[in-house]
Design a protein around this motif. Structure first.
Motif, PDB file in Angstrom:
ATOM      1  N   LEU A 344       1.060   9.995   4.775  1.00  0.00           N
ATOM      2  CA  LEU A 344       1.366  11.268   4.165  1.00  0.00           C
ATOM      3  C   LEU A 344       1.022  10.908   2.408  1.00  0.00           C
ATOM      4  N   SER A 345       0.909   9.662   2.393  1.00  0.00           N
ATOM      5  CA  SER A 345       0.422   9.051   1.036  1.00  0.00           C
ATOM      6  C   SER A 345      -1.019   9.429   0.739  1.00  0.00           C
TER       7      SER A 345
ATOM      8  N   ILE C 324       2.473  -6.207  -2.149  1.00  0.00           N
ATOM      9  CA  ILE C 324       3.812  -6.130  -2.169  1.00  0.00           C
ATOM     10  C   ILE C 324       4.428  -5.306  -1.224  1.00  0.00           C
ATOM     11  N   GLY C 325       5.711  -5.433  -0.838  1.00  0.00           N
ATOM     12  CA  GLY C 325       6.356  -4.450   0.108  1.00  0.00           C
ATOM     13  C   GLY C 325       6.533  -5.397   1.465  1.00  0.00           C
ATOM     14  N   PHE C 334       1.506   0.788  -2.228  1.00  0.00           N
ATOM     15  CA  PHE C 334       3.041   0.621  -2.232  1.00  0.00           C
ATOM     16  C   PHE C 334       3.681   1.645  -3.229  1.00  0.00           C
ATOM     17  N   PHE C 335       3.131   1.584  -4.446  1.00  0.00           N
ATOM     18  CA  PHE C 335       3.926   2.551  -5.408  1.00  0.00           C
ATOM     19  C   PHE C 335       3.524   4.065  -5.246  1.00  0.00           C
ATOM     20  N   VAL C 338       5.988   4.894  -2.615  1.00  0.00           N
ATOM     21  CA  VAL C 338       7.432   5.223  -3.171  1.00  0.00           C
ATOM     22  C   VAL C 338       7.640   6.449  -3.910  1.00  0.00           C
ATOM     23  N   ALA C 339       6.284   6.955  -4.299  1.00  0.00           N
ATOM     24  CA  ALA C 339       6.084   8.320  -5.224  1.00  0.00           C
ATOM     25  C   ALA C 339       6.108   9.314  -4.027  1.00  0.00           C
ATOM     26  N   THR C 340       5.264   9.251  -3.025  1.00  0.00           N
ATOM     27  CA  THR C 340       5.111  10.298  -2.173  1.00  0.00           C
ATOM     28  C   THR C 340       6.693  10.562  -1.583  1.00  0.00           C
TER      29      THR C 340
END
Lengths: 347, 347, 347
Positions: A344-345, C324-325, C334-335, C338-340
């Motif tokens: 999805l991202s 990370i994660g 990773f970020f 998070v936003a998605t």
């Protein structure tokens, strides 16, 4: 000093480890239950153990992971312990010692060449022994150890330097208490091993909120460590508040693990480094908790469940389940979630 | 030894815990502020505390969790402390002791039956006491304790076996320093409790990158532990680099917690096992940090914020906020995310 | 005692820290390689270091973080060490000491005013020294230290109170072993620092599954700590099973870190508090592992990789990568995830 200078040495540095042997091949087979493949001479002598890349003709080596097959094919080892699947992969001149439990067989050969020293009847003159202490035969007590009044120490126990045993603790036969261990309010079975700096039996984290701040709630339970339990370095096991904190027979706990008050672990559980079990949680037999996992309090983990690394367990886990993630979910679901989110991202 | 053999025992094993009593019902009511429901005789004697399932007619028991209501209905306890909501649920013959703060009331009854031993004026002959040390009245110093030059030990302190107090540390009255604690560069208020193996006052993790590798940056601050602070077993609190590391009055820190240099925690905070607070982070009063949570450095956590278990906090948190997840987010958002991802993965 | 009463004090409390000086400005410039901006008098004397908000005209202070610029503008410091970008921001009457490595320069000035005490030739009479121990010059051995048979202690080492060094351990020159450290089966280079309660050299977590439960696998390797390694308070480093556990020169490990058996860390790595590295994992030079991260066993981390806080690393990481994660992924991914997820949840 560089690592290179120091590393090129076989395992079992004689400064640090006792050595025994040599042993004939037949002795190794007896000790392990392995079978030698081919026409190896049962009288061939072996002198020690070594990893595949460093072993010579008088060494026994070991393979259990397919990723090291290339090392097997180049090894100079005289014999290699391995599972049936790899039996035909040993190079010429090397005897395959085939076992259905190769790691166990390996462990026994390594112990044969490097036996543990038995406890000696020896009490360092600096040790402080309380009143009415019962000490069995062949007990070894190190420098500056402190043993409280009324303690009972079974035969063959080893109490390390600076260990502190509180009043009335009970140790079954053959326990090994590491250096700098603190042990109080506790009853230990036989062959319990506590590694250096383990803290066993202190107050649990219990307090009530009063008008003036927090008030400590008396912690009136004990710690029970059943036969064969091992607790890693600097791990902490709080005693119970109203019932006992119990670690079942054979359970192995790694370093820096926290076990809260009233928790109960069953038999032959494995708790890996830096994991934590909160108060009053109950864990059945044969459960594995991987590194850095955390379990909240007052939950129940069924027999043979496996908790993955860094898992955050907030609810009961069924017997046999594999969970991971924070919050915990089935392994399959976790990795499906990871894949879904990645897809999805990228859209 | 099996757990079963050992467990069937009431809390407060007399080998490990001092006992007092019996006490009349009226004495229990005084100690707790609870009210007895029904026509209980104020002179009835009680002998101790016990959990619901094991208590007899001379025991006081306790209920604070609805999930144990079935145990209440079957209990043989003579009296049970509980909240108003459960007051009419006690079985016949059992007196309900109703309190709006049942856990606190319980704590006080348990302490009444099992009082802490007061510190005794006693110095083990093996303890090493430095020069110009000031020691108050009724101070108890255990075997192999080391107290550095110029230290000040307040009245009624207990210094455990093998504890090491560095030069010039200051302890207010009534502190209890556990076995194997290391304490240096620190000023303690009154009634501070350090559990075994806590490390207080060592260098923080500070170094600069030089041409030849890392260079240690001098750590010139101290550790201040205010009145009533408690620090769990094997927890580590580094001293400050340029200012002090400060733990506010009444704050309770569990086992295996890390507090970095220059961090400041307010009053009556709770930090649960294996959590970590990085350097220079500031935490206001009444903050709760659950197990295994981590806070990066140089952030600010507002009053009464609650940080969930395993939470990874990278930014300031507002007063009163509830956060969880890594990175941290509001509780509601976190669980909505979990649900969303589960739904999307199943499509 | 309130924190307020205690805190209003400059760093370097003379009860806890040695002081030196005063020093002329020119001496500070020599020590640091910094340049003084403007027409400062090279003979001006300074008496110590202090943070911006508390410093007076005879103090040197420090700025390296833009967020504290407002403090710079109000400081009463006589001189401030800072980077070229801030050189023109100092208030009138304050000398800017400009360095391209301001933190390093600061560290050296702080050390100048607060030098470490050199080791003194001093052996506490309570220390227990084994047979055939070799002890260099200017070695300081604290109360109740235990040194095993055949150990070798280099010149200028400091062995803290209650430290326990096992038989045949080797310490290069200038090592500092903290109080309550347990050290065995280990070879240390020069200038190795072990903080209080570190556990080095105990058995790794190795066992085989037998018919009767788990059987301990002999752990026949050692721990090698190369020159300049530092290990934090209550951290645990298990010795190898078949090869050595190795920590490369200059690597810094924080508090409560776990390093499993056979792990290898390269030179100048940084491992922050509560992180864990599982057995047999190999980590190249200049790798950073942030707090509470966990690495599974048998993986490879490339040079200069950076592992984020709480990261769960299950696979190899390439040189220079930032991950990370849990499971680990590139920072950017990773970020973005998070936003998605946040966006999808709000729909």
């Amino acid at each position: 000093m560089s690592a290179d200078q120091q590393q090129d040495q076989l395992p079992g540095d004689s400064r640090f480890f006792k050595r025994s042997g040599p042993f004939a091949l037949k002795r190794l087979l007896e000790a392990t239950g392995a079978e030698a493949v081919g026409n190896a001479d049962a009288e061939t002598l072996f002198e020690g153990v070594a990893p595949l890349h460093a072993a010579g003709p008088r060494h026994v080596s070991f393979l259990d992971n397919r990723r090291y097959l290339s090392l097997l094919q180049e090894t100079g080892a005289g014999a290699v312990i391995l599972g049936p699947a790899f039996a035909d992969k040993v190079p010429e001149g090397c005897t395959a010692l085939v076992s259905r439990e190769p790691y166990l067989a390996w462990s026994r050969v390594a112990r044969l060449f490097h036996p543990l020293s038995p406890a000696q009847e020896k009490r360092h003159p600096t040790a402080v022994i309380g009143e009415n202490v019962t000490i069995g035969r062949q007990v070894e007590i190190g420098p500056f150890a402190v043993i409280g009044d009324g303690a009972q120490i079974g035969d063959g126990c080893v109490i390390g330097a600076h260990a502190m045993l509180g009043d009335h603790v009970v140790l079954g036969a053959g326990c090994r208490i590491g250096a700098h261990v603190t042990l109080s309010h506790a009853l230990l079975g036989e062959r319990v091993v506590l590694y250096p700096g383990a803290r066993i039996g202190q107050d649990g984290f219990g307090f009530a909120v009063g008008s003036e701040g927090f008030e400590t709630v008396p912690q009136l339970g004990r710690v029970i460590l059943e036969d064969g339990v091992e607790i890693g370095a600097n791990s902490t096991i709080d005693r119970g508040s109203m019932r006992d904190t119990v670690i079942g027979a054979g359970t192995r706990i790694d370093n820096l693990v926290q076990i809260g008050h009233n928790a109960r672990l069953g038999r032959c559980c494995i708790v890996v480094s830096q994991a934590g079990v909160s108060g009053s949680t109950e864990i059945e037999d044969f459960v594995t908790i991987a590194a850095q996992a955390g379990l909240i309090g007052h939950i129940h983990i069924g027999r043979k469940a496996r908790i993955g690394a860094q898992c955050g367990v907030m609810n009961d886990v069924e017997a046999g389940a594999d969970v991971i993630g924070s919050p915990a979910m089935p392994f399959r679901e976790f990795f499906r979630n990871v894949a879904t989110l990645r897809k999805l991202s990228r859209k």
